[in-house]
Each structure stands twice: as C-alpha cells, then as structure tokens.
Design a protein around this motif. Structure first.
Motif, short mmCIF file in Angstrom:
data_model
loop_
_atom_site.label_atom_id
_atom_site.label_comp_id
_atom_site.label_asym_id
_atom_site.label_seq_id
_atom_site.Cartn_x
_atom_site.Cartn_y
_atom_site.Cartn_z
N ASP A 182 0.87 -1.19 0.00
CA ASP A 182 0.00 0.00 0.00
C ASP A 182 0.89 1.23 0.00
O ASP A 182 2.06 1.16 0.40
CB ASP A 182 -0.91 0.00 1.25
CG ASP A 182 -1.80 -1.24 1.28
OD1 ASP A 182 -2.59 -1.43 0.33
OD2 ASP A 182 -1.68 -2.05 2.22
N GLU A 183 0.34 2.35 -0.45
CA GLU A 183 1.15 3.58 -0.50
C GLU A 183 0.86 4.48 0.70
O GLU A 183 0.98 5.70 0.61
CB GLU A 183 0.87 4.32 -1.82
CG GLU A 183 1.33 3.51 -3.04
CD GLU A 183 1.00 4.21 -4.34
OE1 GLU A 183 -0.12 4.01 -4.84
OE2 GLU A 183 1.85 4.97 -4.83
N GLN A 184 0.45 3.87 1.80
CA GLN A 184 0.23 4.65 3.01
C GLN A 184 0.86 3.92 4.20
O GLN A 184 1.06 2.70 4.15
CB GLN A 184 -1.28 4.82 3.27
CG GLN A 184 -1.99 5.53 2.12
CD GLN A 184 -3.26 6.23 2.54
OE1 GLN A 184 -3.63 6.23 3.72
NE2 GLN A 184 -3.93 6.84 1.58
N GLU A 185 1.16 4.69 5.24
CA GLU A 185 1.64 4.11 6.50
C GLU A 185 0.43 3.48 7.20
O GLU A 185 -0.69 4.00 7.09
CB GLU A 185 2.21 5.23 7.38
CG GLU A 185 3.35 6.02 6.75
CD GLU A 185 4.66 5.24 6.70
OE1 GLU A 185 5.62 5.80 6.15
OE2 GLU A 185 4.72 4.10 7.20
N ASN A 186 0.64 2.38 7.89
CA ASN A 186 -0.50 1.67 8.46
C ASN A 186 -0.18 1.14 9.86
O ASN A 186 0.75 0.38 10.05
CB ASN A 186 -0.85 0.50 7.52
CG ASN A 186 -2.07 -0.29 7.99
OD1 ASN A 186 -2.67 0.01 9.02
ND2 ASN A 186 -2.41 -1.32 7.23
N PHE A 187 -1.00 1.58 10.85
CA PHE A 187 -0.99 0.91 12.16
C PHE A 187 -2.17 -0.05 12.14
O PHE A 187 -3.33 0.37 12.08
CB PHE A 187 -1.12 1.91 13.31
CG PHE A 187 0.16 2.64 13.60
CD1 PHE A 187 0.29 4.00 13.35
CD2 PHE A 187 1.26 1.96 14.11
CE1 PHE A 187 1.49 4.67 13.60
CE2 PHE A 187 2.46 2.62 14.37
CZ PHE A 187 2.57 3.98 14.10
#
Ligand code: QVZ
Ligand code: ZN
Length: 329
Positions: A182-187
C-alpha cells in the motif's frame, strides 16, 4: 499451552509452510525505545501493549450487530480463500480480465447471517468498511476511546501525513489477502482472532513481480504463493520474509511500500481488525543514495508516464524491452 521465552502462551497455530524462509517480526512494548526506533526507520514492529483499540476488544459479531447501525457495509465474496484486491476502474484497459471476487453492499445483520451460513469450502466473505458517522453511538464512544494520544504522537514524531481512514475488517478464519503493498503508512490493530502476516521489505520488489501499474491488480504480486511459477518469477526463490501472528490487542506497524500477505489463522474463529492509514510524510530534501521506497515510487511514475505517452497498454511491454534489451540487461 506451552510458554515461550517471552512468557507468551505459545499458541499452536496451523500455519502454512512456504518455500521461502522467514524471520520473526519483533514483539515489543510501547515503552521500549527500540519500538520508536523501528517505526522511525520504517521497519515493521508489533507493539503489544499500546492500548490503541483497548476500547474495542469486546467488538464481536453480536455487539457490532446490536450497535453498528443499519447502514450498508461493503462485503467481498470469493469462491476460494483468496481476496485479491482489484481496481475496477482499470479493468477496461486489460482484456479478458476476470474479477477475482464480487462485492456486495449489505446491512450488518445480513453479513452476520452470511458469515454464519456460507460453506467456507464453496464461498467466503470479508467485510471491509471504513468507520464513519453512520455507526451507532456506542461504537462512536468506543472509537473515541481509542488511544488517540499514542497514535497521534506517532503520526507527529514520524511526520506522517493525515489520517485517511480507519477500516473495520471482519473476515472468516482462513481468508487470505494475497501479497501486495500500500502507498500509506498503516498501524494495523487486531481486535479479535488471530492474523498471520508475511511481510517483505520494499527492496524485495524484484522478487515479487507486481502487476503493471495500469492493471486492475496494481500493487499486488503476480506470484501465486501456493504454486509459484519459477519459470516466470525466478527471483521469488530468493525472497526474504518477516512473519508474525498478531493477537487481540496487538498493533502491527506496516511501513508504506512494505509488501504483506495476511491470513486469518484457520481454526481460530473469525477475525476483527481496525486499520489506521496515514498519508506518507511529505517529501523533504532528497538524500542519496535513494531509499528503496523512493525507487518504487520512481518506477511507478515512469511506468505510468510510458503507458500514458503510448496511450496503449499493449505497446508498453515492447517499449520497455526495447529500452533495456542488450543495453541494460
Ligand atoms: C481484501 C480486502 C477486504 C479488500 C478488498 C477490496 C479492496 C480493499 C481490500 C482490503 C484492504 C485492506 C485489508 C486489510 C489488510 C489485509 C487483511 O487484514 O486481510 C491489509 O492489506 C492492510 O491493512 O493493508 C483487506 C482488504
Ligand atoms: Zn494492505
């Protein structure tokens, strides 16, 4: 139940063996300096005591059915264990593309009936819905009691962009989301059930053979992990993998561009997860040598530019090959 050295009850999960070897993702405390170091360096880590979603640990199907309101929910149906993402808008660019799964817009109560009645050997379902203001007030209260202090502090200190969405995910045991980035940071917060993650660093791009950017399955690996075609994908043999099983209360930091395959562990019941997706940190000064994430972003931009300039999907392969054959290969 055996105990591991870290005192964690060592559940015996029935996990699939793959041909590549894996190392374990560290499970660390929210107070351990190593935790913040890994997050700041864009390395995956499981934070075991963040309390990020402590106020949601009672979210089971019954409670959610009672309180989630009568809005419509997006539910994906697959005739097998795989839930392969695809972008319908890119489907007309690729002839004979078959949708790997169907999607429904149904009420939560209908989803509960489905998850309880479908025969997993024939059909599986996966609810994926962004938590928005249509949910009932008790869910809103639980949501407001997430540990926003911690996650917002992480967003600040790591210069993440804005929080784009919190996805509620409810999947049947055995459901697999195949490898993609994915092109986002993810918690990624685990609320109920167990999920096995296989993670691959962005520099493993050459081993994972993503679809073309203009393909509906952009960002997904073309390799079938259960039956890899080593003729077409020879470097897959050398792929380096980090793995971990997340349990309720765990938060896994999935850095942007890190590939991940996710499986709801078989025989451990349905799983409930909540994701916290953040836009990338705004690009400050460029430093050399470029990071693997920057090279992936570059490759994506160049591929899109060539596709656009040729105004054809069919001409891209030949153009790319002409560019490198005998010159860079
Ligand atoms: C497979 C599914 C339901 C889906 C279908 C169609 C469009 C999007 C998605 C989508 C997006 C995220 C997830 C959660 C997670 C994987 C997992 O936990 O299974 C993951 O990849 C992440 O948190 O980044 C799951 C899905
Ligand atoms: Zn993902």
């Amino acid at each position: 139940m055996a105990e591991t050295s870290s005192g964690r009850k060592c559940e015996h999960f029935d996990l699939k063996e793959y041909q590549f070897k894996t190392n374990m993702i560290p499970r660390l405390s929210v107070d351990d300096p190593e935790t913040n170091r890994r997050i700041s360096e864009g390395l995956p880590v499981i934070i075991i005591d963040s309390k990020l979603v402590a106020s949601a640990l009672h979210w089971d199907l019954e409670y959610l059915n009672e309180n989630v309101g009568d809005g419509k929910f997006t539910v994906y149906k697959s005739s097998n264990t795989k839930f392969k993402y695809f972008d319908e808008r890119k489907a007309d660019d690729v002839k004979d593309f078959r949708k790997p799964m169907e999607s429904l817009e149904i009420k939560f109560s209908e989803f509960v009936d489905l998850i309880k009645t479908v025969d997993p050997k024939k059909e599986r379902v996966y609810l994926q819905q962004s938590l928005n203001d249509t949910v009932g007030k008790r869910i809103v209260l639980d949501f407001l009691q997430f540990n926003w202090n911690w996650v917002t502090e992480q967003q600040r200190r790591n210069k993440f962009g804005t929080l784009t969405s919190n996805l509620l995910l409810i999947g049947m045991e055995g459901n697999i989301t195949p490898a993609h980035y994915d092109e986002q940071e993810n918690f990624f917060a685990q609320v109920k059930g167990y999920k096995r993650f296989l993670l691959f660093a962005p520099d493993q791009f050459p081993c994972l053979y993503p679809y073309p950017t203009f393909h509906p399955c952009d960002r997904q690996s073309q390799v079938d992990f259960d039956d890899p075609d080593y003729e077409r994908f020879p470097k897959f043999r050398d792929v380096k993998c980090l793995e971990a099983v997340v349990e309720p209360g765990d938060v896994l930091y999935i850095p942007m561009y890190w590939w991940h395959q996710v499986e709801s562990v078989p025989n451990k019941g349905y799983s409930v997860s909540v994701t916290f997706w953040y836009k990338a940190a705004p690009n400050d000064k460029i430093e050399y040598p470029l990071k693997a994430t920057q090279k992936v972003a570059m490759m994506r931009n160049i591929e899109k530019m060539i596709h656009q300039a040729l105004n054809s999907a069919d001409e891209v392969p030949e153009f790319m090959q002409n560019m490198v054959l005998g010159r860079y290969t």
